[in-house]
Design a protein around this motif. Structure first.
Motif, PDB file in Angstrom:
ATOM      1  N   THR A  97      -0.185  46.607   6.430  1.00  0.00           N
ATOM      2  CA  THR A  97      -0.671  47.945   6.630  1.00  0.00           C
ATOM      3  C   THR A  97      -1.304  48.193   5.152  1.00  0.00           C
ATOM      4  O   THR A  97      -2.342  49.040   5.240  1.00  0.00           O
ATOM      5  N   LEU A  98      -0.748  47.845   4.304  1.00  0.00           N
ATOM      6  CA  LEU A  98      -1.259  48.219   2.913  1.00  0.00           C
ATOM      7  C   LEU A  98      -2.861  47.505   2.649  1.00  0.00           C
ATOM      8  O   LEU A  98      -3.715  48.104   2.341  1.00  0.00           O
ATOM      9  N   PHE A  99      -2.887  46.241   3.180  1.00  0.00           N
ATOM     10  CA  PHE A  99      -4.204  45.617   3.006  1.00  0.00           C
ATOM     11  C   PHE A  99      -5.175  46.336   3.948  1.00  0.00           C
ATOM     12  O   PHE A  99      -6.301  46.538   3.477  1.00  0.00           O
ATOM     13  N   ALA A 100      -4.769  46.745   5.175  1.00  0.00           N
ATOM     14  CA  ALA A 100      -5.785  47.472   6.047  1.00  0.00           C
ATOM     15  C   ALA A 100      -6.235  48.868   5.363  1.00  0.00           C
ATOM     16  O   ALA A 100      -7.357  49.221   5.304  1.00  0.00           O
ATOM     17  N   GLU A 101      -5.193  49.532   4.601  1.00  0.00           N
ATOM     18  CA  GLU A 101      -5.610  50.667   4.033  1.00  0.00           C
ATOM     19  C   GLU A 101      -6.565  50.655   2.984  1.00  0.00           C
ATOM     20  O   GLU A 101      -7.420  51.281   2.821  1.00  0.00           O
ATOM     21  N   ALA A 102      -6.519  49.234   2.227  1.00  0.00           N
ATOM     22  CA  ALA A 102      -7.318  49.080   1.204  1.00  0.00           C
ATOM     23  C   ALA A 102      -8.487  48.578   1.533  1.00  0.00           C
ATOM     24  O   ALA A 102      -9.549  49.119   0.822  1.00  0.00           O
ATOM     25  N   LEU A 147       3.115  51.071  -6.334  1.00  0.00           N
ATOM     26  CA  LEU A 147       3.196  49.695  -6.939  1.00  0.00           C
ATOM     27  C   LEU A 147       2.495  48.898  -5.942  1.00  0.00           C
ATOM     28  O   LEU A 147       1.543  47.856  -6.062  1.00  0.00           O
ATOM     29  N   LEU A 148       3.329  48.589  -4.615  1.00  0.00           N
ATOM     30  CA  LEU A 148       2.818  47.759  -3.677  1.00  0.00           C
ATOM     31  C   LEU A 148       1.397  48.086  -3.338  1.00  0.00           C
ATOM     32  O   LEU A 148       0.602  47.356  -2.892  1.00  0.00           O
ATOM     33  N   GLN A 149       1.150  49.430  -3.419  1.00  0.00           N
ATOM     34  CA  GLN A 149      -0.284  49.812  -2.893  1.00  0.00           C
ATOM     35  C   GLN A 149      -1.353  49.190  -3.781  1.00  0.00           C
ATOM     36  O   GLN A 149      -2.479  48.652  -3.560  1.00  0.00           O
ATOM     37  N   GLN A 150      -0.856  49.353  -5.238  1.00  0.00           N
ATOM     38  CA  GLN A 150      -1.697  48.706  -6.249  1.00  0.00           C
ATOM     39  C   GLN A 150      -1.918  47.290  -6.066  1.00  0.00           C
ATOM     40  O   GLN A 150      -3.125  46.659  -6.116  1.00  0.00           O
ATOM     41  N   ILE A 151      -0.628  46.504  -5.890  1.00  0.00           N
ATOM     42  CA  ILE A 151      -0.991  45.062  -5.505  1.00  0.00           C
ATOM     43  C   ILE A 151      -1.920  44.628  -4.438  1.00  0.00           C
ATOM     44  O   ILE A 151      -2.644  43.832  -4.371  1.00  0.00           O
ATOM     45  N   ALA A 152      -1.717  45.474  -3.194  1.00  0.00           N
ATOM     46  CA  ALA A 152      -2.627  45.417  -2.107  1.00  0.00           C
ATOM     47  C   ALA A 152      -3.928  45.556  -2.368  1.00  0.00           C
ATOM     48  O   ALA A 152      -4.954  44.871  -1.883  1.00  0.00           O
ATOM     49  N   VAL A 153      -4.270  46.676  -2.932  1.00  0.00           N
ATOM     50  CA  VAL A 153      -5.516  47.016  -3.555  1.00  0.00           C
ATOM     51  C   VAL A 153      -6.359  45.916  -4.374  1.00  0.00           C
ATOM     52  O   VAL A 153      -7.297  45.386  -4.041  1.00  0.00           O
ATOM     53  N   ARG A 154      -5.656  45.525  -5.282  1.00  0.00           N
ATOM     54  CA  ARG A 154      -5.981  44.441  -6.144  1.00  0.00           C
ATOM     55  C   ARG A 154      -6.464  43.111  -5.638  1.00  0.00           C
ATOM     56  O   ARG A 154      -7.306  42.479  -5.667  1.00  0.00           O
TER      57      ARG A 154
END
Length: 277
Positions: A97-102, A147-154
């Motif tokens: 889900t986080l990868f898709a958002e990024a 923080l999980l969102q930051q990791i996924a975005v990176r």
């Protein structure tokens, strides 16, 4: 005499499937194995040696290790010094889900890193901060989600798939204001991206992208800003800094001090004292 190996697992109180391992090993070797989850971590001291993805790796302090789901590997302490490291584990569907958002695509959630060892200070710092929150049981749900969102975005950025948010206009603006109203009405309660996006009648995917485009900050940054603003009012009313930190969900008093000073230039105590003169 120190033990030859020590392992401590911690589960997040806020984010389902998220676990953190803090390990210290000297005379221990992992058998070849694989995890069903994504596993990502940072070597803190010593050197971590392991075989994976057809190559032998030596991971020095400060480097990130990233294992895709079902990626076989072993591991042991390399060199003459004790190995200390942290690893976080999270179910593939949760990170998808986080990868898709990024990536800006609801259907682009599957990401497999081509690299097992990564030198990236931004990624490293986010993993370490996340591990600390989970391990010490501090911070709120939205802190860990951020923080999980930051990791996924990176990771998506490193894969060349990151898409910045598009400007929002019209009806989405009205929906986003519902989210802002919800945040301000619940600053002293547990907040999560799921609850905030539901208040705006938007999917979490669309909410995150529209919010960043409209306000130029993440929902987490907006929540922190609103909490600091509310905290300032409480300080002006004579509430002690310690009580204010607890009321508005800051991880601890020092965390509250840092956040407040970054916005107002002084600590909460200094701010309160200045008003007394």
């Amino acid at each position: 005499m120190s033990r030859a190996f020590e392992f401590q697992f911690s589960s997040s109180r806020h984010v389902p499937t998220l676990k953190v391992l803090s390990a210290s090993i000297e005379d221990f070797r992992y058998d070849r194995h694989a995890h069903t989850e994504y596993a990502f971590g940072v070597t803190l001291a010593g050197r971590q040696d392991f075989f994976s993805a057809g190559a032998y790796h030596r991971n020095p302090p400060g480097s990130v290790i990233f294992f895709n789901p079902e990626q076989p590997h072993d591991g042991e302490s390399g060199g003459a010094h004790r190995l200390d490291y942290v690893m976080a584990y999270m179910a593939p569907e949760a990170l998808a889900t986080l990868f898709a958002e990024a990536a800006g695509n609801e259907h682009a959630g599957r990401l497999l890193s081509p690299h097992t060892l990564i030198t990236d200070p931004v990624l490293r710092d986010a993993i370490l901060a996340l591990a600390r929150l989970v391990r010490e049981g501090i911070g709120s749900r939205i802190d860990q989600e951020h923080l999980l969102q930051q990791i996924a975005v990176r990771m998506v950025q490193r894969a060349g798939r990151y898409q910045p948010s598009l400007p929002a206009s019209g009806r989405p603006d009205r929906l986003l204001m519902l989210a802002c109203d919800y945040i301000r009405a619940h600053l002293d309660q547990e907040l999560s991206l799921e609850r905030i996006s539901a208040a705006a009648n938007l999917s979490r995917y669309h909410f995150l992208r529209l919010f960043r485009a409209r306000f130029g900050m993440t929902p987490h940054q907006y929540v922190i800003s609103c909490r600091i603003d509310a905290a300032r009012g409480a300080l002006e009313a004579g509430v002690t800094p310690g009580e204010v930190a607890l009321r508005y969900g800051f991880a601890d008093h020092s965390h509250f001090n840092r956040r407040f000073k970054r916005i107002h230039g002084v600590t909460p105590f200094q701010y309160q004292q200045s008003l007394a003169h």
